[in-house]
Structure formats: structure tokens, C-alpha cells
Design a protein around this motif. Structure first.
Motif, PDB file in Angstrom:
ATOM      1  N   ASP A   1       8.991   5.719  -4.993  1.00 37.17           N
ATOM      2  CA  ASP A   1      10.175   6.569  -4.841  1.00 37.17           C
ATOM      3  C   ASP A   1      10.583   6.698  -3.382  1.00 37.17           C
ATOM      4  O   ASP A   1      11.118   7.710  -2.962  1.00 37.17           O
ATOM      5  CB  ASP A   1       9.902   7.949  -5.442  1.00 37.17           C
ATOM      6  CG  ASP A   1       8.684   8.615  -4.822  1.00 37.17           C
ATOM      7  OD1 ASP A   1       8.278   9.663  -5.359  1.00 37.17           O
ATOM      8  OD2 ASP A   1       8.159   8.084  -3.822  1.00 37.17           O
ATOM      9  N   SER A   2      10.282   5.667  -2.594  1.00 39.68           N
ATOM     10  CA  SER A   2      10.681   5.702  -1.189  1.00 39.68           C
ATOM     11  C   SER A   2      11.405   4.426  -0.833  1.00 39.68           C
ATOM     12  O   SER A   2      11.151   3.374  -1.373  1.00 39.68           O
ATOM     13  CB  SER A   2       9.450   5.877  -0.289  1.00 39.68           C
ATOM     14  OG  SER A   2       8.573   4.802  -0.452  1.00 39.68           O
ATOM     15  N   SER A   3      12.331   4.544   0.101  1.00 37.68           N
ATOM     16  CA  SER A   3      13.084   3.378   0.542  1.00 37.68           C
ATOM     17  C   SER A   3      12.342   2.675   1.654  1.00 37.68           C
ATOM     18  O   SER A   3      11.352   3.163   2.176  1.00 37.68           O
ATOM     19  CB  SER A   3      14.462   3.838   1.041  1.00 37.68           C
ATOM     20  OG  SER A   3      14.306   4.644   2.203  1.00 37.68           O
ATOM     21  N   ASP A   4      12.852   1.502   2.055  1.00 35.29           N
ATOM     22  CA  ASP A   4      12.248   0.767   3.154  1.00 35.29           C
ATOM     23  C   ASP A   4      12.299   1.574   4.442  1.00 35.29           C
ATOM     24  O   ASP A   4      11.380   1.545   5.250  1.00 35.29           O
ATOM     25  CB  ASP A   4      12.963  -0.575   3.350  1.00 35.29           C
ATOM     26  CG  ASP A   4      12.718  -1.504   2.174  1.00 35.29           C
ATOM     27  OD1 ASP A   4      11.737  -1.263   1.442  1.00 35.29           O
ATOM     28  OD2 ASP A   4      13.516  -2.453   2.006  1.00 35.29           O
TER      29      ASP A   4
ATOM     30  N   ASP B   1       1.695  10.075   8.169  1.00 33.16           N
ATOM     31  CA  ASP B   1       2.981  10.514   8.700  1.00 33.16           C
ATOM     32  C   ASP B   1       2.779  10.744  10.197  1.00 33.16           C
ATOM     33  O   ASP B   1       1.955  11.578  10.591  1.00 33.16           O
ATOM     34  CB  ASP B   1       3.400  11.811   8.013  1.00 33.16           C
ATOM     35  CG  ASP B   1       4.778  12.280   8.456  1.00 33.16           C
ATOM     36  OD1 ASP B   1       5.278  11.763   9.481  1.00 33.16           O
ATOM     37  OD2 ASP B   1       5.332  13.170   7.792  1.00 33.16           O
ATOM     38  N   PRO B   2       3.480  10.011  11.060  1.00 28.23           N
ATOM     39  CA  PRO B   2       3.237  10.160  12.499  1.00 28.23           C
ATOM     40  C   PRO B   2       3.627  11.523  13.048  1.00 28.23           C
ATOM     41  O   PRO B   2       3.176  11.916  14.118  1.00 28.23           O
ATOM     42  CB  PRO B   2       4.093   9.057  13.125  1.00 28.23           C
ATOM     43  CG  PRO B   2       5.141   8.760  12.115  1.00 28.23           C
ATOM     44  CD  PRO B   2       4.522   9.007  10.776  1.00 28.23           C
TER      45      PRO B   2
ATOM     46  N   MET C   1      -1.795   9.994  -1.719  1.00 25.16           N
ATOM     47  CA  MET C   1      -1.373   9.211  -0.563  1.00 25.16           C
ATOM     48  C   MET C   1      -0.285   9.961   0.190  1.00 25.16           C
ATOM     49  O   MET C   1       0.350  10.870  -0.310  1.00 25.16           O
ATOM     50  CB  MET C   1      -0.833   7.850  -1.015  1.00 25.16           C
ATOM     51  CG  MET C   1      -1.871   6.997  -1.723  1.00 25.16           C
ATOM     52  SD  MET C   1      -3.244   6.585  -0.627  1.00 25.16           S
ATOM     53  CE  MET C   1      -2.406   5.573   0.569  1.00 25.16           C
ATOM     54  N   ALA C   2      -0.026   9.546   1.413  1.00 29.53           N
ATOM     55  CA  ALA C   2       0.987  10.221   2.215  1.00 29.53           C
ATOM     56  C   ALA C   2       2.380   9.961   1.686  1.00 29.53           C
ATOM     57  O   ALA C   2       3.286  10.740   1.911  1.00 29.53           O
ATOM     58  CB  ALA C   2       0.881   9.764   3.671  1.00 29.53           C
ATOM     59  N   HIS C   3       2.551   8.873   0.948  1.00 28.18           N
ATOM     60  CA  HIS C   3       3.861   8.611   0.364  1.00 28.18           C
ATOM     61  C   HIS C   3       3.661   7.760  -0.863  1.00 28.18           C
ATOM     62  O   HIS C   3       2.619   7.167  -1.088  1.00 28.18           O
ATOM     63  CB  HIS C   3       4.774   7.902   1.360  1.00 28.18           C
ATOM     64  CG  HIS C   3       4.373   6.488   1.636  1.00 28.18           C
ATOM     65  ND1 HIS C   3       3.249   6.165   2.363  1.00 28.18           N
ATOM     66  CD2 HIS C   3       4.934   5.308   1.271  1.00 28.18           C
ATOM     67  CE1 HIS C   3       3.144   4.836   2.446  1.00 28.18           C
ATOM     68  NE2 HIS C   3       4.152   4.303   1.799  1.00 28.18           N
ATOM     69  N   ASN C   4       4.713   7.684  -1.686  1.00 23.65           N
ATOM     70  CA  ASN C   4       4.669   6.909  -2.910  1.00 23.65           C
ATOM     71  C   ASN C   4       5.705   5.803  -2.793  1.00 23.65           C
ATOM     72  O   ASN C   4       6.895   6.071  -2.670  1.00 23.65           O
ATOM     73  CB  ASN C   4       4.953   7.818  -4.115  1.00 23.65           C
ATOM     74  CG  ASN C   4       4.723   7.100  -5.429  1.00 23.65           C
ATOM     75  OD1 ASN C   4       4.874   5.896  -5.514  1.00 23.65           O
ATOM     76  ND2 ASN C   4       4.349   7.876  -6.458  1.00 23.65           N
ATOM     77  N   ALA C   5       5.245   4.557  -2.835  1.00 29.32           N
ATOM     78  CA  ALA C   5       6.163   3.432  -2.628  1.00 29.32           C
ATOM     79  C   ALA C   5       7.207   3.342  -3.728  1.00 29.32           C
ATOM     80  O   ALA C   5       8.273   2.783  -3.535  1.00 29.32           O
ATOM     81  CB  ALA C   5       5.367   2.131  -2.538  1.00 29.32           C
TER      82      ALA C   5
ATOM     83  N   SER D   1       8.595   5.034   8.437  1.00 27.42           N
ATOM     84  CA  SER D   1       8.228   6.256   9.146  1.00 27.42           C
ATOM     85  C   SER D   1       6.750   6.574   9.025  1.00 27.42           C
ATOM     86  O   SER D   1       6.295   7.582   9.550  1.00 27.42           O
ATOM     87  CB  SER D   1       9.045   7.435   8.616  1.00 27.42           C
ATOM     88  OG  SER D   1       8.711   7.698   7.266  1.00 27.42           O
ATOM     89  N   PHE D   2       5.990   5.730   8.348  1.00 27.92           N
ATOM     90  CA  PHE D   2       4.560   5.960   8.177  1.00 27.92           C
ATOM     91  C   PHE D   2       3.761   4.915   8.948  1.00 27.92           C
ATOM     92  O   PHE D   2       4.203   3.782   9.122  1.00 27.92           O
ATOM     93  CB  PHE D   2       4.179   5.918   6.688  1.00 27.92           C
ATOM     94  CG  PHE D   2       4.697   7.097   5.915  1.00 27.92           C
ATOM     95  CD1 PHE D   2       3.958   8.271   5.849  1.00 27.92           C
ATOM     96  CD2 PHE D   2       5.924   7.047   5.279  1.00 27.92           C
ATOM     97  CE1 PHE D   2       4.440   9.361   5.150  1.00 27.92           C
ATOM     98  CE2 PHE D   2       6.407   8.126   4.579  1.00 27.92           C
ATOM     99  CZ  PHE D   2       5.658   9.295   4.515  1.00 27.92           C
ATOM    100  N   THR D   3       2.583   5.322   9.396  1.00 27.03           N
ATOM    101  CA  THR D   3       1.699   4.445  10.153  1.00 27.03           C
ATOM    102  C   THR D   3       0.520   4.049   9.280  1.00 27.03           C
ATOM    103  O   THR D   3      -0.115   4.907   8.655  1.00 27.03           O
ATOM    104  CB  THR D   3       1.172   5.173  11.412  1.00 27.03           C
ATOM    105  OG1 THR D   3       2.286   5.546  12.222  1.00 27.03           O
ATOM    106  CG2 THR D   3       0.229   4.277  12.200  1.00 27.03           C
ATOM    107  N   THR D   4       0.230   2.765   9.233  1.00 27.46           N
ATOM    108  CA  THR D   4      -0.933   2.268   8.500  1.00 27.46           C
ATOM    109  C   THR D   4      -2.072   2.034   9.475  1.00 27.46           C
ATOM    110  O   THR D   4      -1.883   1.397  10.507  1.00 27.46           O
ATOM    111  CB  THR D   4      -0.599   0.957   7.757  1.00 27.46           C
ATOM    112  OG1 THR D   4       0.524   1.173   6.909  1.00 27.46           O
ATOM    113  CG2 THR D   4      -1.772   0.499   6.920  1.00 27.46           C
ATOM    114  N   THR D   5      -3.248   2.543   9.152  1.00 30.97           N
ATOM    115  CA  THR D   5      -4.396   2.417  10.037  1.00 30.97           C
ATOM    116  C   THR D   5      -5.353   1.350   9.519  1.00 30.97           C
ATOM    117  O   THR D   5      -5.150   0.765   8.450  1.00 30.97           O
ATOM    118  CB  THR D   5      -5.147   3.755  10.170  1.00 30.97           C
ATOM    119  OG1 THR D   5      -5.917   3.975   8.978  1.00 30.97           O
ATOM    120  CG2 THR D   5      -4.183   4.903  10.389  1.00 30.97           C
ATOM    121  N   ASN D   6      -6.412   1.109  10.270  1.00 28.02           N
ATOM    122  CA  ASN D   6      -7.438   0.142   9.865  1.00 28.02           C
ATOM    123  C   ASN D   6      -8.460   0.732   8.904  1.00 28.02           C
ATOM    124  O   ASN D   6      -9.390   0.030   8.501  1.00 28.02           O
ATOM    125  CB  ASN D   6      -8.187  -0.371  11.102  1.00 28.02           C
ATOM    126  CG  ASN D   6      -7.341  -1.320  11.917  1.00 28.02           C
ATOM    127  OD1 ASN D   6      -6.367  -1.896  11.429  1.00 28.02           O
ATOM    128  ND2 ASN D   6      -7.700  -1.488  13.182  1.00 28.02           N
TER     129      ASN D   6
END
Length: 430
Positions: free
Chosen positions: A7-10, A247-248, A1-5, A15-20
Motif C-alpha cells: 500500500d505504498s508508492s515508489d 523511517d529516517p 515492518m516500517a512500511h507495507n509495500a 523515504s525508508f532506509t534499508t540496513t544490513n
């Protein structure tokens, strides 16, 4: 995945975009979806006969193909009560590669009894007086599965979760009648006239007397063979799913790509060379590679009624989806909002319409190169599957098989478009 929830803060999440787009991931461990799978042998829905083997035979060699994907395609908000199962098969024979008809798909469908949504083909053949009957307008299919709003983390909408009696023969008009006691006043002629042939009789007589030959029997379905007679399957994986996050502002891939193809080792020296290099980049493929690189473990992309991520726009499949209008402004990683090619005004190329009911087809899902890496993990050598992406287009009305009553399971073949790797091995398999 583009990031791991974990180890990431709110702030990082923002800073990430969720698509459909729903992404599928191969898993060796069971998931909440007990039906969907990558590889393995196909499993048919409960209380449904296996499809005809003709649906999964290679159109080049006529041998049985091997399962790539089996997916639970239920869309309760779009097709209430419909049970939908999707299967994609591919031929393993090396001689059949890169040829049309070596990858096929079928949709298992069970429509509830009393459904008002009927195949147009069934309606056309249901009665000889159809033109005199009032036609029902087609059912409004509504918005796509995820609508146009930003999807939440609620996975309740996960698409991967778990005959009329024939007429009896008419009475034979030539049946014997009771004899009269009155003697015949006319003696029989000395010569008998020739018996009338079937062609000389009125049609109604020929039909009633069954003089004409019986109607041909419907074609028999080829029984699905036992597993012992099928090709050796690909490894079996469960499927997990999650919405795509991007990641935008990803780092520009151009310098890295330039160094990869620079055989002199000198890199790009000046602006003129940089401009010349950028003009040679296949921007469609670069966008494909960049998008997949943000979630490199994905094996499939799902968005009913959306648009595929194209491997190329110049091949026959790419031209089906290429839009005449210019892309909307913004970075190359914005979510796909292209209108379905089946409804785009002025489009010169389209997905072939549903052969079962003639309705338009829409994009539903695509397999991407990391699926090859998973399926061929046990294969020796590098001469395996050679596609860049496999795209599935399905009937937008989710029609049922012709002649199958409501409540019974049926099968409909759907459209598959394969975008092959370029000769020489462009693109990676993840």
C-alpha cells in the motif's frame, strides 16, 4: 515492518532506509526455511550425532535447558562448504534467573574434507614436531555476509535458508627366545637378585613392556536425553526473514515518554524541566526501544560481524561492546557500522575468544523482547523470562570441533551475553 509495500508508492519507498541487518519474524505457517525455528524441540543436522547433553545443561542447577532458537547459519560466501547450525538454550527454573550460565549456545559445524582451514588447537596437537613444520597462514575470511553495499531484495543470501589409527603395542622385549643346545658353563647363583621395579627400568623398557599404567580414556560424552526426559518446550514457530527498513525521520518519542513518567499529570512546563527530564533518559535504552518500535514484530536481529543493538551500556555485557570513540554524526536510526569489538584498537573489554581455537569471536545475532511474548504466549502470569536481549558471539574462523575429521559433524560451544531487564520492569516485551 516500517512500511507495507502493498500500500505504498515508489516515492514512499524512497523515504525508508534499508540496513544490513536481517530481521527474523515468528510465523505459524511454514516458510522457505525448513530448519530454523523459535522454540520447540531441537532438530539436529542430518548425518550428525546429537551433541553432548553437557552443552545444554544449566550451569547453576545442572538441569537440561529449553530451546529458545535454532537457526540455519550457513554462510556460503564467507565459509564455502561449511554447514553451520546455531542453537540457543535457556533454563526455565525461576531460581536460576539472572545468573550466569543459565543461557548457553552451541554451533553445529561440518567442514568439508580437504579444507585448508583448521583449528589452531588441532594444529598444535597434531604432531610433537609441529614447531619444526612450516605454519600455514590463517585463511582470509573476507567481507561480512552482506558486504558494505546496500542490500537488494534478492533473498538468495538469506542466512535462514535452507581418526588416525592408534599405534600398535611394541613387541614385548621379554618374549621367550629359542634355547641354545650349549650347556650353561656357569652354575646359577645361590640367591636370586631382586627383580627391578618399573621405576628403576629405563623409560623405553617400561613403555615397551607395558609396565606403566595405561593412558586414561577420553572423557565420555553425555548422551542427549529423549524428548520425554526434556523440559516442556516453548511453543514452536517457523522463522521468516527480511532486511530491516527504517523511517529516517521517526517522530520524537520524548513527549510521549515524558507523559508516561509524569505522575503529577502536569507534563513538562518549561525548558528547565525539559532539560532535567532529558538528562535522566537512558539514551542507550531509548535508542534500543526506538529502533525496535519501527519493526515491532521482530524476534531476532542478524548481522555476522556487525554490532548488536544494546539494551544498556552500563552492564557487563554492554561494556564489552562499548566503543571509546564518539558516535558518527547523524540521526540515531542510521545503520550500525561499529567495528567488531574483537578488532577495535584500545578496547578495554572484549568478547571472550573462542575456547576451541583461540580465534576472536564476533557478533552474529541477538534475540529481542518480542521473542519472549511469542515464546510465553501460553504461560500464565507475568513472571517469565526477564532479559532485554540475548547476544550470540561466535568464532570468526568458524572452527571445527577438536578431533573431528573433515566431512564429519561436530559441536562447539559459543559465547552468550544476556542483558537483563532492570529490576522494576524497564522496557517492553512487544
Amino acid at each position: 515492518m516500517a512500511h507495507n509495500a502493498s500500500d505504498s508508492s515508489d516515492d514512499d519507498d524512497a523515504s525508508f532506509t534499508t540496513t544490513n541487518v536481517m530481521l527474523g519474524y515468528a510465523s505459524n505457517e511454514p516458510t522457505d526455511d525448513s530448519f530454523s525455528q523459535l522454540g520447540g524441540y531441537p532438530i539436529w543436522p542430518p548425518e550428525t550425532d546429537a551433541p553432548s547433553a553437557e552443552h545444554a545443561k544449566c550451569k547453576v542447577c545442572n538441569n537440561m535447558m529449553t530451546l529458545l532458537l535454532q537457526l540455519n547459519g550457513d554462510l556460503p560466501e564467507k565459509f564455502p562448504g561449511h554447514e553451520r547450525k546455531l542453537y540457543i538454550f535457556s533454563c526455565k527454573r525461576r531460581a536460576c534467573r539472572r545468573k550466569e550460565g543459565t543461557c548457553r549456545a552451541i554451533r553445529g559445524i561440518r567442514i568439508p574434507k580437504g579444507s585448508t582451514q583448521k583449528s589452531k588447537a588441532i594444529e598444535r596437537t597434531s604432531t610433537v614436531n609441529e614447531d619444526q613444520k612450516k605454519r600455514q597462514p590463517p585463511q582470509d575470511l573476507g567481507n561480512s555476509l552482506f558486504n558494505s553495499t546496500l542490500p537488494s531484495n534478492n533473498f538468495s543470501q538469506n542466512p535462514f535458508s535452507t581418526s588416525t589409527t592408534p599405534q600398535s603395542p611394541s613387541t614385548n622385549p621379554f618374549a621367550s627366545q629359542p634355547l641354545s643346545n650349549t650347556p650353561n658353563p656357569f652354575p646359577p647363583p645361590t640367591t636370586q637378585p631382586p627383580e627391578p621395579s618399573a621405576s628403576s627400568l629405563p623409560a623405553t623398557f617400561a613403555q615397551k613392556a607395558r609396565i606403566s599404567s595405561p593412558p586414561p580414556l577420553p572423557p565420555t560424552k553425555t548422551r542427549w536425553p529423549p524428548e520425554s526426559d526434556l523440559p516442556h518446550p516453548y511453543p514452536f514457530y517457523h522463522l521468516d526473514a527480511d532486511y530491516e527498513t527504517l523511517d529516517p525521520t521517526p517522530p520524537s518519542p520524548s513527549p510521549k515518554t515524558a507523559m508516561d513518567i509524569d505522575t503529577s499529570g502536569a507534563g513538562i512546563k518549561d525548558d528547565d524541566e525539559k532539560d532535567a527530564f532529558e538528562s535522566t533518559i537512558d539514551k542507550t535504552f531509548q535508542r534500543f526501544a526506538d529502533r525496535l518500535a519501527q519493526n515491532p514484530e521482530q524476534v531476532l536481529r542478524y548481522e555476522f560481524g556487525g554490532a548488536p543493538l544494546l539494551y544498556s551500556k552500563s552492564d557487563p555485557v554492554g561494556r564489552l561492546f562499548s566503543q571509546p570513540q564518539q558516535p558518527a554524526p547523524g540521526n540515531g536510526n542510521s545503520k550500525v557500522t561499529t567495528t567488531s569489538i574483537a578488532h577495535s584498537a584500545g578496547a578495554g573489554h572484549r568478547i571472550p575468544r573462542c575456547q576451541n581455537c583461540s580465534a576472536p569471536r564476533v557478533f552474529e545475532l541477538q534475540l529481542v523482547p518480542h521473542a519472549i511474548a511469542q515464546l510465553e504466549v501460553e504461560e500464565e502470569g507475568l513472571e517469565g523470562m526477564e532479559w532485554g536481549t540475548v547476544i550470540l558471539g561466535v568464532c570468526e574462523r568458524d572452527c571445527g570441533e577438536r578431533g573431528v575429521e573433515g566431512g564429519e559433524g561436530g559441536w562447539v560451544e559459543e559465547w552468550v551475553g544476556v542483558q537483563w531487564e532492570e529490576e522494576g520492569g524497564r522496557g517492553g516485551r512487544g
